[in-house]
Design a protein around this motif. Structure first.
Motif, PDB file in Angstrom:
ATOM      1  N   ILE A 151     -11.894  40.076   6.676  1.00 46.09           N
ATOM      2  CA  ILE A 151     -11.011  41.240   6.603  1.00 46.09           C
ATOM      3  C   ILE A 151     -11.069  41.819   5.201  1.00 46.09           C
ATOM      4  N   SER A 152     -11.347  43.110   5.079  1.00 47.53           N
ATOM      5  CA  SER A 152     -11.414  43.690   3.747  1.00 47.53           C
ATOM      6  C   SER A 152     -11.259  45.190   3.823  1.00 47.53           C
ATOM      7  N   HIS A 153     -10.819  45.788   2.725  1.00 49.04           N
ATOM      8  CA  HIS A 153     -10.797  47.244   2.697  1.00 49.04           C
ATOM      9  C   HIS A 153     -12.001  47.772   1.926  1.00 49.04           C
ATOM     10  N   ASP A 154     -12.766  46.858   1.326  1.00 46.44           N
ATOM     11  CA  ASP A 154     -13.897  47.259   0.487  1.00 46.44           C
ATOM     12  C   ASP A 154     -15.166  47.319   1.334  1.00 46.44           C
ATOM     13  N   LEU A 155     -15.613  48.537   1.626  1.00 42.83           N
ATOM     14  CA  LEU A 155     -16.737  48.710   2.536  1.00 42.83           C
ATOM     15  C   LEU A 155     -18.022  48.074   2.018  1.00 42.83           C
ATOM     16  N   SER A 156     -18.234  48.131   0.698  1.00 46.93           N
ATOM     17  CA  SER A 156     -19.495  47.601   0.200  1.00 46.93           C
ATOM     18  C   SER A 156     -19.526  46.076   0.313  1.00 46.93           C
ATOM     19  N   VAL A 157     -18.379  45.437   0.117  1.00 50.74           N
ATOM     20  CA  VAL A 157     -18.320  43.988   0.282  1.00 50.74           C
ATOM     21  C   VAL A 157     -18.537  43.612   1.748  1.00 50.74           C
ATOM     22  N   VAL A 158     -17.884  44.352   2.644  1.00 51.30           N
ATOM     23  CA  VAL A 158     -18.023  44.082   4.073  1.00 51.30           C
ATOM     24  C   VAL A 158     -19.465  44.273   4.512  1.00 51.30           C
ATOM     25  N   ARG A 159     -20.097  45.324   4.005  1.00 54.26           N
ATOM     26  CA  ARG A 159     -21.483  45.570   4.373  1.00 54.26           C
ATOM     27  C   ARG A 159     -22.356  44.411   3.916  1.00 54.26           C
ATOM     28  N   HIS A 160     -22.039  43.890   2.734  1.00 52.13           N
ATOM     29  CA  HIS A 160     -22.869  42.826   2.191  1.00 52.13           C
ATOM     30  C   HIS A 160     -22.806  41.556   3.035  1.00 52.13           C
TER      31      HIS A 160
END
Lengths: 331, 323
Positions: free
Chosen positions: A212-221
């Motif tokens: 769960i995250s609001h940070d798209l770049s972290v989620v994409r990674h």
């Protein structure tokens, strides 16, 4: 074990999960509304959305921190939300959680040793004499030095504390971990360490994550598949690259365009959404929840709530006009 | 050559914590020109906020000491000014947007009152006139003016931050210092605020000092960037030059540590070790304990500022080696 993985039987299946909070004098807060998704073994499912969209509530209901309003969760085919007593405790070992804030999720009065030994004591998994070795093994897996076990949480920095949180979640050899914003309170250089650790552990221990995250770049990674939530509902879900290259829902498009990046190559068209996330109190059931902020809303959007449609290639989107969204975004 | 607006020269700030001394800022040099947007980037504890507070002379008294250096505003030393002279500049010529809008606004006063306050104080106008100005400012930042009598708790996080910006803009400042203006906000709200600030900066040709740890925000908002580590800049120059050809290993590490939105996902490079502790700063180059290319020279002596080009300055002994 690996033979079973190949059959693609989901490890966790969430069906029509709904969570409403009743607020006195104000009505029903629809935190999570009819959310369904599956997580395969050894897979990471990213759950993205803004604050207040219900992503943490999904995680908390999965952990049974509070009861669901409706819907069910199947863990390896077993109805996890209906379980009680001994069976529930046994399954708890398989389903663990890493919390967002490593400052408030560790008991300040306990040493790291007693924090990490607690799971073994509660679940009576080993003899008292073995706990010491178990704790040391645990600290080894996440890469913490042994001297830390005598310290208290306040003596560690954010990154180390989060490692303790991860070690605690791993203590009982779980199969599935809910990671609720595990890196959002950390500095960038430390964030990279924690993300790399989570990826390494997943490979070694065959874990599945709900990230769960609001940070798209972290989620994409970190993710294999991604679910985008808005106001308690899933608006789009797809395989990672599909979602980032072929974004269809107007909200996902706006969300992606809002992330500031360091690349100078691509000239970006930014879609700035107007207003704030509206309140999830008593939403109109016949209106697309995103319509009031949507940059391509039409009359139909206010009269009929869109369903989550499969548009091929395991890509689902909840929008009446997804066919036009891509062209419209480029103008 | 553009007009120089603010120059920080050789600034050092100490905090006294009990018997210990924390060297928050060490011999920092920064220049901001008229109309320029400068990004100040660094991790927690790099001394970014201390720098901002010392420009405004708002450092906590008794525990913090400016041990050397000076801040010049249009060539005049801020430190040598009297309290009245400073007050005339603060809020009118230089104003600041704080990180946490919930704690920087007074919960007991309406937002209209708080926005009007700076205008009233500096221009000595009537209550009615300053109220009119507050309504204008609210509209400017995209809040309907009927909310002028609302209290901060009645507004959402994004709106509160916009109130903070409106209050800072009340007197059309020449320099706006933004200390992590969007960290408490969601990406879509962040995009709104950044868009707003970009437009306002263009409109009033004001300068901007953007303090943040988010490199993406700097890339979008600023022309120039200064990377801070251990209380001093390690690399500064134009954003495009520094982000495409970083020289300092810390800058490189930072850029490689953030996951990208495009291209292949490879393992992230993390910087080993911890952020330098201001209570116990390493000698020589502050970054040397975490640097993979550290030599004897790095441990013993602080590197000089090397000029790579007009748009690129770096503080590292091994610049040749990097090439």
């Amino acid at each position: 074990m690996s033979a079973q993985n190949n059959t693609r039987e989901p490890i966790l299946k969430v069906e029509h999960l709904t969570k409403h909070f009743i607020i006195k004098g104000k009505g029903n807060l629809h935190a999570v509304d009819d959310v369904s998704f599956e997580i395969m073994p050894n897979e990471t499912l990213g759950l993205v959305g803004e604050s207040g969209c219900g992503k943490s509530t999904v995680g908390n209901v999965l952990m049974r921190f509070f009861p669901e309003t409706a819907g069910s969760v199947f863990y390896k085919g077993k109805d996890w939300l209906k379980m009680s007593g001994f069976k529930k405790k046994e399954l708890r070992r398989d389903i663990q959680m890493i919390f967002q804030d490593p400052y408030s999720s560790l008991n300040p009065r306990k040493t790291i040793w007693s924090i990490l030994s607690e799971p073994f004591v509660i679940h009576r998994l080993c003899k008292k004499s073995e706990i010491d070795t178990k704790v040391r093994e645990l600290m080894d897996t996440v890469g913490l030095e042994t001297y830390i076990q005598e310290l208290f949480p306040h003596e560690l920095d954010g990154g180390k504390r989060q490692m303790v949180g991860i070690a605690r979640a791993l203590a009982l050899n779980p199969k599935f971990i809910v990671c609720d914003e595990p890196v959002s309170s950390l500095d960038v250089s430390v964030q990279a360490t924690i993300i790399n650790l989570l990826v390494k552990l997943q490979k070694e221990m065959e874990l599945s994550y709900l990230f769960i995250s609001h940070d798209l770049s972290v989620v994409r990674h970190i993710s294999d598949r991604i679910v985008v939530m808005y106001l308690g509902q899933i608006v789009e879900t797809a395989e990672k690259n599909e979602l980032f290259l072929n974004t269809l829902h107007p909200y996902s498009i706006a969300l992606l365009s809002a992330v500031p990046t360091t690349s100078f190559e691509a000239e970006k068209t930014r879609i700035v959404l107007e207003g704030d996330v509206p309140s999830p109190l008593n939403p109109n059931p016949d209106c697309c929840r995103f319509a009031p902020r949507c940059w391509m809303a039409q009359e139909k959007c206010f009269n009929e709530s869109p369903m989550l449609d499969d548009v091929g290639a395991e890509h689902c989107v909840a929008c009446h006009y997804w066919r036009q969204s891509k062209q419209r975004a480029k103008v | 050559m553009a007009d120089e607006l603010l120059r920080i020269e050789n600034l050092s700030v100490e905090y006294h914590v009990g018997v210990k001394v924390s060297n928050a800022v060490n011999k920092l040099d920064i220049t901001i020109n008229q109309g320029e947007a400068l990004g100040l980037v660094g991790e927690t504890g790099a001394g970014k906020t201390t720098t901002a507070l010392s420009i405004m002379n708002l450092l906590p008294k008794r525990i913090s000491f400016i041990t050397s250096g000076n801040v010049y505003y249009r060539g005049k030393s801020m430190m040598e000014m009297s309290e009245e002279q400073q007050n005339a500049i603060r809020g009118e010529k230089i104003s600041m947007v704080f990180a946490n809008p919930l704690s920087s606004l007074n919960p007991l006063f309406t937002v209209g009152h708080q926005i009007a306050l700076a205008y009233e104080t500096h221009y000595k106008v009537s209550k009615a006139a300053s109220r009119k100005r507050a309504a204008e400012l609210l509209k400017l930042v995209g809040i309907a003016d009927y909310r002028i009598d609302d209290y901060p708790h009645q507004l959402s996080g994004g709106m509160r931050q916009r109130v903070g910006i409106a209050a800072a803009l009340a007197c059309n400042p020449e320099l706006l210092i933004c200390d992590e203006p969007t960290t408490a906000l969601d990406v879509t709200i962040q995009a709104q605020i950044l868009e707003l600030m970009k437009n306002l900066q263009k409109e009033f040709n004001s300068s901007l000092l953007m303090i943040t740890h988010n490199l993406g925000i700097v890339a979008e908002m600023c022309q120039n960037v200064a990377i801070m580590y251990g209380g001093a800049t390690v690399e500064h120059g134009s954003v495009r030059e520094i982000f495409t050809h970083p020289m300092h290993h810390y800058t490189k590490g930072l850029l490689n540590a953030i996951p990208k939105l495009e291209g292949q996902t490879a393992a992230l490079e993390s910087i080993p070790g911890l952020v330098a502790n201001a209570l116990d700063l390493p000698g020589g180059c502050r970054f040397h304990p975490r640097c993979a290319y550290c030599t004897e020279e790095c441990k013993n002596e602080l590197p000089h500022l090397m000029t790579i080009s007009d748009e690129h300055y770096v503080r590292c002994w091994n610049v040749e080696g990097i090439k």
